[in-house]
Design an enzyme around this catalytic site. Structure first.
Site, short mmCIF file in Angstrom:
data_model
loop_
_atom_site.label_atom_id
_atom_site.label_comp_id
_atom_site.label_asym_id
_atom_site.label_seq_id
_atom_site.Cartn_x
_atom_site.Cartn_y
_atom_site.Cartn_z
N HIS A 221 -10.14 -7.83 6.73
CA HIS A 221 -9.78 -6.47 6.28
C HIS A 221 -10.71 -5.39 6.85
O HIS A 221 -10.26 -4.34 7.29
CB HIS A 221 -9.79 -6.43 4.75
N TYR B 151 -5.40 -5.31 -2.73
CA TYR B 151 -4.33 -4.48 -3.32
C TYR B 151 -3.86 -5.00 -4.69
O TYR B 151 -3.09 -4.34 -5.36
CB TYR B 151 -3.12 -4.39 -2.37
#
Ligand SMILES: NC(=O)c1ccc[n+]([C@@H]2O[C@H](COP(=O)([O-])OP(=O)(O)OC[C@H]3O[C@@H](n4cnc5c(N)ncnc54)[C@H](OP(=O)(O)O)[C@@H]3O)[C@@H](O)[C@H]2O)c1
Length: 277
Positions: free
Chosen positions: A114, A56
């Site tokens: 992730h 991110y």
């Protein structure tokens, strides 16, 4: 004058005994000052869980907002994730150090894989186990692990994941995974819980929103909480951050939760993790 009693937000106890708020802030797709402001606003409103990831590119801003908040570090639950390009044992350990440096906070509460990257899953998980054993993270978990990935993990893991973060909404509700996780005490956490707005005009949700005098987003978020599913809606608008946090203030009847459980149509915002098998 009667004093307003602040509602208590719901917490869950993870399988290793640590507690985590059920409701949190997701910070995907916000950058620089916007990200720092959103995390500051969220903490001011009462959020105590922040979900970021190396992907991110805002770990630095998340850390800044946490340090500047004046809130005790042990009252805030911070999740970050090892990125897809960083899998493998040594790479994961290196990626963790980079995330720690960017966040610049004393510790990370929850470190997640992730995505279940093919060929690297075992080594990556073993690195997370090492971080956990060395008390560098308070908990280790996974994201996008559907049942086949969890079964595979179980075959080699010394430590089972405390949490699985998956795409989950009434329109993307994997009941088998829900039951599987409940049985194994793996906390489910929903990402893209409000489908980035794409399903909020479903007439059935609008009807429920009218019934409870709430917004469509609030109905969907509360549906998670009612079932003990942790949820991390993203917003960088202070008004919507407040709207989303206000779901701690009401409840939905069991029959309406059950009704929403019938909406599943495998609607996805993100990739189907099965493509990674
Ligand atoms: N593990 C993974 O692979 C994975 C994948 C995707 C996401 N995630 C995590 O999950 C978090 C949430 O998922 P997401 O960001 O994909 O989607 P989401 O939370 O379902 O939706 C976010 C979008 O909805 C808008 N929004 C927020 N609150 C609203 C409300 N009350 N009414 C109407 N619109 C609203 C936001 O705009 P504004 O900002 O303008 O309010 C934003 O555009 C992410 O931020 C990330 O932390 C994880």
């Amino acid at each position: 004058m009667t004093e307003q009693v602040k509602p208590v937000q719901p917490y869950t106890t993870l399988s290793n005994g640590i507690t985590m708020p059920l409701l949190g802030l997701g910070v995907y797709d916000m950058y620089n000052a916007e990200a720092e402001q959103a995390v500051s606003d969220a903490l001011e409103i009462g959020y105590r869980l922040v979900d970021t990831a190396s992907l991110y590119r805002n770990e630095k801003e998340v850390g800044n907002a946490i340090r500047q908040s004046g809130i005790n570090r042990n009252e805030i639950f911070v999740t970050t994730k090892v990125g897809n390009g960083d899998h493998g044992f040594d790479n994961t350990l290196r990626a963790f150090d980079v995330s720690m440096k960017k966040l610049n906070i004393d510790y990370i509460d929850l470190y997640l894989v992730h995505w279940p990257i093919k060929g690297k899953r075992k080594e990556t998980w073993l690195a997370l186990e090492k971080l956990y054993k060395e008390k560098r993270v308070r908990a280790a978990g996974v994201a996008n692990y559907l049942i086949p990935f969890l079964n595979e993990l179980e075959s080699y893991a010394a430590i089972q994941p405390v949490l699985d973060q998956v795409e989950l909404s009434p329109w993307c509700f994997n009941k088998e995974l829900f039951d599987y996780c409940r049985k194994r005490k793996i906390q489910l956490q929903s990402y893209s819980p409000i489908t980035r707005g794409k399903k909020l005009n479903d007439p059935r949700i609008i009807q429920l929103a009218k019934k409870y005098n709430r917004t469509a987003a609030q109905i969907v978020l509360r549906w998670n909480i009612e079932q003990g599913i942790s949820t991390i809606p993203k917003s960088s608008s202070k008004i919507r951050l407040q709207e989303n946090f206000d779901v701690i203030n009401f409840s939905i009847a069991a029959e309406d939760v059950a009704f929403m459980n019938t909406f599943n149509e495998n609607f996805r915002i993100c990739d189907d993790p099965m493509l990674f098998l």
